[in-house]
Design a protein around this motif. Structure first.
Motif, PDB file in Angstrom:
ATOM      1  N   GLU A 101      42.527  33.452  40.092  1.00  0.00           N
ATOM      2  CA  GLU A 101      42.244  32.051  39.768  1.00  0.00           C
ATOM      3  C   GLU A 101      42.751  31.830  38.351  1.00  0.00           C
TER       4      GLU A 101
ATOM      5  N   TRP B 102      40.975  34.746  36.281  1.00  0.00           N
ATOM      6  CA  TRP B 102      39.905  35.466  36.952  1.00  0.00           C
ATOM      7  C   TRP B 102      40.470  36.289  38.096  1.00  0.00           C
TER       8      TRP B 102
ATOM      9  N   CYS C  57      39.445  37.699  41.557  1.00  0.00           N
ATOM     10  CA  CYS C  57      38.432  37.250  42.518  1.00  0.00           C
ATOM     11  C   CYS C  57      38.556  37.985  43.839  1.00  0.00           C
TER      12      CYS C  57
ATOM     13  N   ARG D 186      34.177  35.308  41.757  1.00  0.00           N
ATOM     14  CA  ARG D 186      34.797  35.826  40.540  1.00  0.00           C
ATOM     15  C   ARG D 186      34.257  37.219  40.226  1.00  0.00           C
TER      16      ARG D 186
END
Length: 62
Positions: free
Chosen positions: A16, A31, A33, A39
């Motif tokens: 992300e 992030w 994930c 996350r």
């Protein structure tokens, strides 16, 4: 609303992206994930995120 996810590691993880960059560099902060968007870790750079995802997959954590 969160940013869209980009699948990595054959869809077993995702990134992300954010609009943040590491201070003084062009390294993007993102992030790492799970594929469902949960996350896991804040990462500094795509290469680091892909390496961490591969390590987590190898350990069976992803």
């Amino acid at each position: 609303m969160r940013n869209p996810l980009e699948p990595i590691c054959k869809g077993r993880a995702a990134l992300e992206y954010s609009t943040l960059h590491e201070p003084g560099t062009d390294t993007q902060i993102m992030w790492l994930c799970r594929p469902n968007g949960e996350r896991l870790e804040l990462m500094h750079g795509r290469e680091a995120a892909e390496a961490r995802a591969a390590a987590l997959i190898e350990k069976g954590a992803l």
